[in-house]
Design a protein around this motif. Structure first.
Motif, PDB file in Angstrom:
ATOM      1  N   HIS A   1       0.983  -1.038  -5.991  1.00 56.23           N
ATOM      2  CA  HIS A   1       0.068  -0.030  -5.886  1.00 56.23           C
ATOM      3  C   HIS A   1       0.487   1.388  -6.373  1.00 56.23           C
ATOM      4  O   HIS A   1       1.318   1.955  -5.969  1.00 56.23           O
ATOM      5  CB  HIS A   1      -0.395  -0.010  -4.237  1.00 56.23           C
ATOM      6  CG  HIS A   1      -1.318   1.070  -4.095  1.00 56.23           C
ATOM      7  ND1 HIS A   1      -1.329   1.774  -2.872  1.00 56.23           N
ATOM      8  CD2 HIS A   1      -2.583   1.323  -4.643  1.00 56.23           C
ATOM      9  CE1 HIS A   1      -2.379   2.576  -2.788  1.00 56.23           C
ATOM     10  NE2 HIS A   1      -3.221   2.406  -3.878  1.00 56.23           N
TER      11      HIS A   1
ATOM     12  N   TYR B   1       0.802  -1.182  -0.050  1.00 59.23           N
ATOM     13  CA  TYR B   1       0.134   0.094  -0.059  1.00 59.23           C
ATOM     14  C   TYR B   1       0.848   1.332   0.036  1.00 59.23           C
ATOM     15  O   TYR B   1       1.928   1.572   0.702  1.00 59.23           O
ATOM     16  CB  TYR B   1      -0.936   0.097   1.129  1.00 59.23           C
ATOM     17  CG  TYR B   1      -1.725   1.167   1.529  1.00 59.23           C
ATOM     18  CD1 TYR B   1      -2.921   1.593   0.778  1.00 59.23           C
ATOM     19  CD2 TYR B   1      -1.507   2.044   2.305  1.00 59.23           C
ATOM     20  CE1 TYR B   1      -3.505   2.755   0.791  1.00 59.23           C
ATOM     21  CE2 TYR B   1      -2.113   3.116   2.713  1.00 59.23           C
ATOM     22  CZ  TYR B   1      -3.164   3.739   1.927  1.00 59.23           C
ATOM     23  OH  TYR B   1      -3.831   4.666   2.142  1.00 59.23           O
ATOM     24  N   THR B   2       0.420   2.310  -0.928  1.00 54.82           N
ATOM     25  CA  THR B   2       1.140   3.357  -0.886  1.00 54.82           C
ATOM     26  C   THR B   2       0.130   4.612  -0.227  1.00 54.82           C
ATOM     27  O   THR B   2      -0.860   4.675  -0.905  1.00 54.82           O
ATOM     28  CB  THR B   2       1.411   4.004  -2.425  1.00 54.82           C
ATOM     29  OG1 THR B   2       2.212   2.645  -3.017  1.00 54.82           O
ATOM     30  CG2 THR B   2       2.091   5.271  -2.564  1.00 54.82           C
ATOM     31  N   ALA B   3       0.641   5.410   0.697  1.00 54.24           N
ATOM     32  CA  ALA B   3      -0.134   6.183   1.257  1.00 54.24           C
ATOM     33  C   ALA B   3      -0.569   7.548   0.505  1.00 54.24           C
ATOM     34  O   ALA B   3      -1.344   8.215   0.586  1.00 54.24           O
ATOM     35  CB  ALA B   3       0.284   6.667   2.621  1.00 54.24           C
TER      36      ALA B   3
ATOM     37  N   GLU C   1      -5.867  -0.168   2.203  1.00 53.78           N
ATOM     38  CA  GLU C   1      -4.750  -0.444   2.905  1.00 53.78           C
ATOM     39  C   GLU C   1      -4.801  -1.988   3.304  1.00 53.78           C
ATOM     40  O   GLU C   1      -3.948  -2.804   3.263  1.00 53.78           O
ATOM     41  CB  GLU C   1      -4.483   0.299   3.995  1.00 53.78           C
ATOM     42  CG  GLU C   1      -3.201   0.209   4.919  1.00 53.78           C
ATOM     43  CD  GLU C   1      -2.806   1.168   6.095  1.00 53.78           C
ATOM     44  OE1 GLU C   1      -1.848   0.993   6.442  1.00 53.78           O
ATOM     45  OE2 GLU C   1      -3.847   1.831   6.211  1.00 53.78           O
ATOM     46  N   GLN C   2      -6.051  -2.338   3.640  1.00 55.12           N
ATOM     47  CA  GLN C   2      -6.331  -3.537   4.526  1.00 55.12           C
ATOM     48  C   GLN C   2      -6.144  -4.683   3.182  1.00 55.12           C
ATOM     49  O   GLN C   2      -5.530  -5.861   3.474  1.00 55.12           O
ATOM     50  CB  GLN C   2      -7.714  -3.761   5.087  1.00 55.12           C
ATOM     51  CG  GLN C   2      -8.090  -4.937   5.712  1.00 55.12           C
ATOM     52  CD  GLN C   2      -9.511  -5.030   6.024  1.00 55.12           C
ATOM     53  OE1 GLN C   2     -10.270  -4.369   5.855  1.00 55.12           O
ATOM     54  NE2 GLN C   2      -9.823  -6.160   6.625  1.00 55.12           N
TER      55      GLN C   2
ATOM     56  N   GLN D   1      -9.573   4.542   2.163  1.00 54.38           N
ATOM     57  CA  GLN D   1      -8.166   4.224   2.383  1.00 54.38           C
ATOM     58  C   GLN D   1      -8.120   2.971   3.564  1.00 54.38           C
ATOM     59  O   GLN D   1      -7.314   2.091   3.064  1.00 54.38           O
ATOM     60  CB  GLN D   1      -7.304   5.784   2.970  1.00 54.38           C
ATOM     61  CG  GLN D   1      -7.177   6.597   1.972  1.00 54.38           C
ATOM     62  CD  GLN D   1      -6.756   5.952   0.416  1.00 54.38           C
ATOM     63  OE1 GLN D   1      -5.540   5.497   0.492  1.00 54.38           O
ATOM     64  NE2 GLN D   1      -7.389   6.164  -0.438  1.00 54.38           N
TER      65      GLN D   1
ATOM     66  N   GLU E   1      -2.127  -4.909   2.347  1.00 53.85           N
ATOM     67  CA  GLU E   1      -1.248  -5.011   3.450  1.00 53.85           C
ATOM     68  C   GLU E   1      -0.594  -6.581   3.229  1.00 53.85           C
ATOM     69  O   GLU E   1       0.508  -6.450   3.622  1.00 53.85           O
ATOM     70  CB  GLU E   1      -1.737  -4.900   4.637  1.00 53.85           C
ATOM     71  CG  GLU E   1      -2.763  -5.908   5.134  1.00 53.85           C
ATOM     72  CD  GLU E   1      -3.511  -5.885   6.460  1.00 53.85           C
ATOM     73  OE1 GLU E   1      -2.725  -4.738   7.145  1.00 53.85           O
ATOM     74  OE2 GLU E   1      -4.313  -6.501   6.867  1.00 53.85           O
TER      75      GLU E   1
END
Length: 108
Positions: free
Chosen positions: A55, A3-5, A44-45, A40, A48
């Motif tokens: 991503h 995941y990329t925030a 993310e879940q 988000q 992960e």
């Protein structure tokens, strides 16, 4: 790549996306979009435990060519790609199951 925030400063070109190998999720949206912010934790879940799924988080908006090439109308839009080809799409995900179903279409 997990995941990329944050959104990429410079989005890839459509040619670069089309040339991708393997599984990828291309996410269109913005940091200030309420729908994007709510999605988000689900995204993310989903990613992960999927380090083999790239991503790519792209800031979208008027005049942004990558989003227009995918005919993105609402945010967030997640395009699931296998070897650069779209295999699934989820717009404004509301459940983890929607995302899991799309991820299942990828060969990971």
């Amino acid at each position: 790549m997990p995941y990329t925030a944050t959104h990429l400063e410079t989005p890839p070109t459509r040619d670069a996306v089309d040339a991708l190998r393997g599984a990828a999720v291309l996410e269109f949206g913005t940091a200030w979009c309420g729908h994007c912010q709510r999605a988000q934790p689900l995204i993310e879940q989903l990613l992960e435990d999927q380090p083999q799924v790239e991503h790519i988080k792209v800031e979208d908006g008027p005049g942004r060519p990558l989003g227009r090439s995918y005919r993105v109308k609402l945010w967030p839009t997640l395009v699931f790609l296998q070897d650069g080809q779209e295999v699934a799409r989820v717009v404004r995900p509301e459940s983890a199951q929607q995302l899991q179903d799309a991820l299942a279409r990828l060969r990971t």
